[in-house]
Design a protein around this motif. Structure first.
Motif, PDB file in Angstrom:
ATOM      1  N   UNK A 342      37.361 -21.492 -81.758  1.00 39.70           N
ATOM      2  CA  UNK A 342      38.566 -21.970 -82.433  1.00 39.70           C
ATOM      3  C   UNK A 342      38.994 -23.125 -81.600  1.00 39.70           C
ATOM      4  N   UNK A 343      39.513 -24.183 -82.272  1.00 38.29           N
ATOM      5  CA  UNK A 343      39.945 -25.435 -81.573  1.00 38.29           C
ATOM      6  C   UNK A 343      41.206 -25.111 -80.923  1.00 38.29           C
ATOM      7  N   UNK A 344      41.651 -25.765 -79.727  1.00 39.69           N
ATOM      8  CA  UNK A 344      42.897 -25.721 -79.060  1.00 39.69           C
ATOM      9  C   UNK A 344      44.095 -26.164 -79.780  1.00 39.69           C
ATOM     10  N   UNK A 345      43.911 -26.826 -80.834  1.00 40.55           N
ATOM     11  CA  UNK A 345      44.916 -27.104 -81.783  1.00 40.55           C
ATOM     12  C   UNK A 345      45.766 -25.862 -82.508  1.00 40.55           C
ATOM     13  N   UNK A 346      44.565 -24.987 -83.044  1.00 41.04           N
ATOM     14  CA  UNK A 346      44.763 -23.999 -83.521  1.00 41.04           C
ATOM     15  C   UNK A 346      45.524 -23.018 -82.588  1.00 41.04           C
ATOM     16  N   UNK A 347      45.190 -22.907 -81.031  1.00 43.44           N
ATOM     17  CA  UNK A 347      46.117 -21.996 -80.355  1.00 43.44           C
ATOM     18  C   UNK A 347      47.399 -22.659 -80.026  1.00 43.44           C
ATOM     19  N   UNK A 348      47.622 -23.812 -79.888  1.00 43.75           N
ATOM     20  CA  UNK A 348      48.688 -24.561 -79.442  1.00 43.75           C
ATOM     21  C   UNK A 348      49.201 -25.672 -80.458  1.00 43.75           C
ATOM     22  N   UNK A 349      49.562 -24.960 -81.975  1.00 41.40           N
ATOM     23  CA  UNK A 349      49.849 -26.064 -82.663  1.00 41.40           C
ATOM     24  C   UNK A 349      50.965 -27.061 -82.424  1.00 41.40           C
ATOM     25  N   UNK A 350      52.056 -26.413 -81.910  1.00 41.00           N
ATOM     26  CA  UNK A 350      53.187 -26.962 -81.654  1.00 41.00           C
ATOM     27  C   UNK A 350      53.262 -28.175 -80.236  1.00 41.00           C
ATOM     28  N   UNK A 351      52.202 -27.903 -79.586  1.00 42.53           N
ATOM     29  CA  UNK A 351      52.218 -28.853 -78.276  1.00 42.53           C
ATOM     30  C   UNK A 351      51.897 -30.225 -78.864  1.00 42.53           C
ATOM     31  N   UNK A 352      52.417 -31.154 -77.824  1.00 42.37           N
ATOM     32  CA  UNK A 352      51.974 -32.637 -78.187  1.00 42.37           C
ATOM     33  C   UNK A 352      50.530 -32.586 -78.055  1.00 42.37           C
ATOM     34  N   UNK A 353      49.873 -33.029 -79.030  1.00 35.61           N
ATOM     35  CA  UNK A 353      48.323 -33.059 -78.956  1.00 35.61           C
ATOM     36  C   UNK A 353      47.439 -33.898 -77.947  1.00 35.61           C
ATOM     37  N   UNK A 354      48.272 -35.073 -77.676  1.00 35.26           N
ATOM     38  CA  UNK A 354      47.745 -35.911 -76.706  1.00 35.26           C
ATOM     39  C   UNK A 354      47.697 -35.354 -75.387  1.00 35.26           C
ATOM     40  N   UNK A 355      48.605 -34.477 -74.989  1.00 33.83           N
ATOM     41  CA  UNK A 355      48.872 -33.855 -73.779  1.00 33.83           C
ATOM     42  C   UNK A 355      48.039 -32.486 -73.588  1.00 33.83           C
ATOM     43  N   UNK A 356      47.517 -32.016 -74.694  1.00 37.78           N
ATOM     44  CA  UNK A 356      47.114 -30.466 -74.723  1.00 37.78           C
ATOM     45  C   UNK A 356      45.897 -30.435 -73.816  1.00 37.78           C
ATOM     46  N   UNK A 357      44.696 -31.282 -74.071  1.00 40.49           N
ATOM     47  CA  UNK A 357      43.745 -31.118 -73.458  1.00 40.49           C
ATOM     48  C   UNK A 357      43.629 -31.304 -71.622  1.00 40.49           C
ATOM     49  N   UNK A 358      44.327 -32.415 -71.454  1.00 39.67           N
ATOM     50  CA  UNK A 358      44.766 -32.917 -70.170  1.00 39.67           C
ATOM     51  C   UNK A 358      45.475 -31.907 -69.432  1.00 39.67           C
ATOM     52  N   UNK A 359      46.529 -31.210 -69.944  1.00 39.42           N
ATOM     53  CA  UNK A 359      47.283 -30.065 -69.452  1.00 39.42           C
ATOM     54  C   UNK A 359      46.380 -28.749 -69.233  1.00 39.42           C
ATOM     55  N   UNK A 360      45.826 -28.522 -70.333  1.00 40.01           N
ATOM     56  CA  UNK A 360      45.070 -27.214 -69.941  1.00 40.01           C
ATOM     57  C   UNK A 360      43.682 -27.329 -69.307  1.00 40.01           C
ATOM     58  N   UNK A 361      43.179 -28.556 -69.063  1.00 38.20           N
ATOM     59  CA  UNK A 361      42.141 -28.833 -67.929  1.00 38.20           C
ATOM     60  C   UNK A 361      42.475 -28.246 -66.560  1.00 38.20           C
ATOM     61  N   UNK A 362      41.785 -27.446 -65.984  1.00 38.02           N
ATOM     62  CA  UNK A 362      42.056 -26.819 -64.789  1.00 38.02           C
ATOM     63  C   UNK A 362      41.678 -27.667 -63.732  1.00 38.02           C
ATOM     64  N   UNK A 363      42.435 -27.985 -62.336  1.00 38.09           N
ATOM     65  CA  UNK A 363      41.963 -28.713 -61.389  1.00 38.09           C
ATOM     66  C   UNK A 363      40.641 -28.471 -60.912  1.00 38.09           C
ATOM     67  N   UNK A 364      40.109 -27.185 -60.972  1.00 40.47           N
ATOM     68  CA  UNK A 364      38.943 -26.938 -60.559  1.00 40.47           C
ATOM     69  C   UNK A 364      37.636 -27.672 -61.444  1.00 40.47           C
ATOM     70  N   UNK A 365      37.994 -28.176 -62.783  1.00 38.35           N
ATOM     71  CA  UNK A 365      37.151 -28.345 -63.511  1.00 38.35           C
ATOM     72  C   UNK A 365      36.937 -30.306 -63.465  1.00 38.35           C
ATOM     73  N   UNK A 366      37.748 -31.012 -62.839  1.00 39.80           N
ATOM     74  CA  UNK A 366      37.395 -32.052 -62.311  1.00 39.80           C
ATOM     75  C   UNK A 366      37.353 -32.381 -60.746  1.00 39.80           C
TER      76      UNK A 366
END
Length: 597
Positions: A342-366
């Protein structure tokens, strides 16, 4: 094997044969004499054949009222057989009796006959399952050589096993489209289970009902059944497996809401909970796992957290709960590989979409060398968002709350959920030159104090810069331990309300603890400064909680330092210092400090 849904035409029952078996049932009674016991056993095989014919006849009828009209002695006949232990002890006979009774149960009773039949069927099942002290019951089973309690449990287990077997059959599993749909029995089964929700033997059936495939509009669970479970489960009166609990929350919104509110209440009454303890509480609550399985449930839980945070923006235990819950949820979501993504937008529909992936990305993933650039981008993006929304309405921007600032609140709420980047920013601030830390400071200030408070965000940043500069000087690798008089200004910084506008106490304390842990100053000098300031401010418990949280994040790999052993040693040394301070104060003298920012 005969199926409950069989609707083939059968010849009418022979009235004489019906009368014969009714007379037998009356004569046998409760099989309390050797002659009646022997006669029951002799006729048991032929009785099962007759019960099979009777069941077919029941299922061919259009309604219970019609059945009772054509077979007026049916209730008396089945009732007498149900109280004959030599009949119910036989698995095949007992199954046929149960099937016949369920065939008579009306999902939507239309008249007094059907309502009375429903009450009687419930009473028969309930008595067989629970009534152990009745004198007649003892007389019924005394010849079987087993205690009454054991007999009732055996009957109940057999009934549960048969019903459980049939709950798994939905109309979509039939190969013959003319077969009678059993989904309309789901409601009746769940209603019959209401008095059994606290019975451990009924747990398999209850679990099967909760997890039954919803393939038909008829497969509805009774509200009384769901309410009874919702009341019994929190007190551990109902024995449910994990997946059954998840299904209960899925079927019952009030039950899910109650589980979240209980968790919030538990956290609010235990403000000293460490992150490790909180993670264990959340894991045991099953809420993160349930939300990872059902997007709709996550949206409900997230909405509760959103509402609570709007009312208590400065409540640190609530913020910590939201952070830890989101972390546990993301871990559980990563394990749900068998589900359709399921897309992240479906889980967090009210969050600013531009910030969604950058914030949900864990530090260990980069890569670690990319963390600073990532945080600078996050800080710049949040700054633009706040300037745009606050600039749209100059008057509302002076509000002391986030009401009316939908985009700002949702951005901050997402930052609270993804506070792993806040922790990384705090550590980076320690290793940065003061002139290179403006974006990091803005991010940290926004996290701890998202409102503008009458256009005073600029002044907040000035105060934060002063505090950061003071800490850089205090924990300089070349600086010796400062005397107590020189540390009074730092102790004052940690006193709520000492500045206008004041910086959140936890913000300054978090910076202070991170400097003590990650600075290049000698351990002895940092420990001495740490002890003096924490003792002077009285924030012993809060400092201990922050150290514990840092240790947990270090174990999880969210740490910039390449020398993990060195950082571990410093944390242990500072923790030992706090332990000695607790011992010196004693339980009676040690004041309690609750951060109310």
């Amino acid at each position: 094997m005969y199926q409950l849904q069989q609707t083939t035409d059968e010849p009418l029952l022979n009235i004489q044969e019906m009368q014969f078996w009714l007379d037998k049932a009356v004569a046998w009674g409760q099989a309390d004499s050797p002659d009646s016991q022997k006669d029951t056993c002799l006729h048991l095989s032929k009785l099962k054949d007759f019960l099979q014919q009777l069941l077919t006849k029941i299922n061919s009828m259009g309604s219970t009222a019609e059945t009772m009209k054509r077979l007026p002695f049916l209730g008396q006949f089945l009732g007498r057989l149900c109280w004959n232990p030599y009949v119910t002890a036989d698995a095949a006979s007992r199954k046929l009796l149960f099937q016949s009774l369920w065939g008579l149960y009306s999902e939507c009773p239309c008249n007094a006959v059907e309502r009375k039949a429903n009450q009687w069927i419930k009473k028969v099942f309930c008595q067989l399952a629970t009534e152990e002290d009745d004198a007649a019951t003892h007389a019924t089973i005394k010849h079987m050589g087993v205690p009454p309690g054991e007999y009732h449990l055996k009957v109940l287990r057999k009934m549960v096993a048969w019903l459980q077997e049939n709950t798994g059959k939905s109309c979509s599993s039939f190969s013959n489209i003319n077969q009678r749909c059993s989904c309309d029995r789901t409601l009746a089964m769940s209603e019959a289970c209401v008095p059994l929700v606290t019975c451990p033997e009924a747990a398999p059936l209850i679990g099967a009902l909760l997890q039954r495939p919803m393939t038909c509009f008829r497969s509805t669970l009774s509200e009384d059944f769901l309410d009874a479970l919702s009341s019994a489960y929190p007190s551990q009166s109902a024995s449910l497996e994990e997946q059954a609990v998840v299904s209960l929350w899925y079927h019952s919104l009030p039950s899910l809401e109650e589980a979240v509110l209980r968790l919030l209440e538990c956290v609010s009454t235990n403000t000293g909970s460490e992150t490790r303890t909180l993670e264990q509480q959340l894991s045991e609550s099953l809420l993160p796992k349930a939300c990872a399985q059902h997007c709709s449930m996550f949206l409900v839980v997230n909405d509760i957290f959103r509402s609570v945070l709007k009312q208590a923006q400065w409540n640190e235990p609530v913020k910590c709960l939201i952070q830890t819950f989101t972390s546990c949820f993301l871990r559980e979501l990563a394990l749900q590989q068998h589900q359709a993504r399921v897309s992240l937008k479906a889980w967090f529909p009210q969050s600013p979409q531009r910030l969604l992936v950058p914030l949900l990305t864990l530090p260990s993933e980069m890569p670690r060398e990319a963390w600073r650039r990532h945080l600078n981008w996050l800080s710049s993006s949040l700054q633009r968002l706040t300037e745009e929304e606050e600039g749209e309405d100059g008057e509302s921007s002076s509000s002391t709350s986030l009401e009316g600032h939908y985009k700002i609140f949702e951005a901050w709420f997402l930052l609270v959920q993804c506070a792993h980047w806040v922790h990384v920013a705090t550590e980076l601030l320690v290793t940065s030159e003061p002139e290179d830390s403006s974006l990091l400071l803005w991010l940290l200030t926004f996290y701890h104090h998202p409102t503008n408070r009458g256009h005073q965000r600029a002044l907040q940043l000035v105060r934060a810069n002063e505090a950061s500069g003071h800490l850089h000087s205090t924990f300089s690798p070349l600086a010796p331990p400062l005397p107590v008089e020189s540390l009074k200004s730092l102790i004052t910084l940690l006193s709520p309300g000492s500045q206008q506008p004041s910086l959140p106490t936890l913000f300054i304390l978090s910076l202070f603890v991170n400097f003590a842990v990650f600075s290049q100053q000698s351990l002895s000098a940092s420990t001495e400064t740490f002890q003096t300031v924490v003792d002077g401010s009285g924030l012993v418990d809060e400092a201990a909680s922050l150290l514990s949280s840092l240790e947990l994040k270090l174990n999880g790999g969210s740490c910039l330092s390449g020398d993990a052993n060195r950082v571990h040693l410093r944390i242990k040394a500072l923790q030992n210092t706090l332990t000695h301070m607790h011992t010196a104060l004693g339980p009676a003298e040690n004041p309690e400090h609750t951060l109310t920012v």
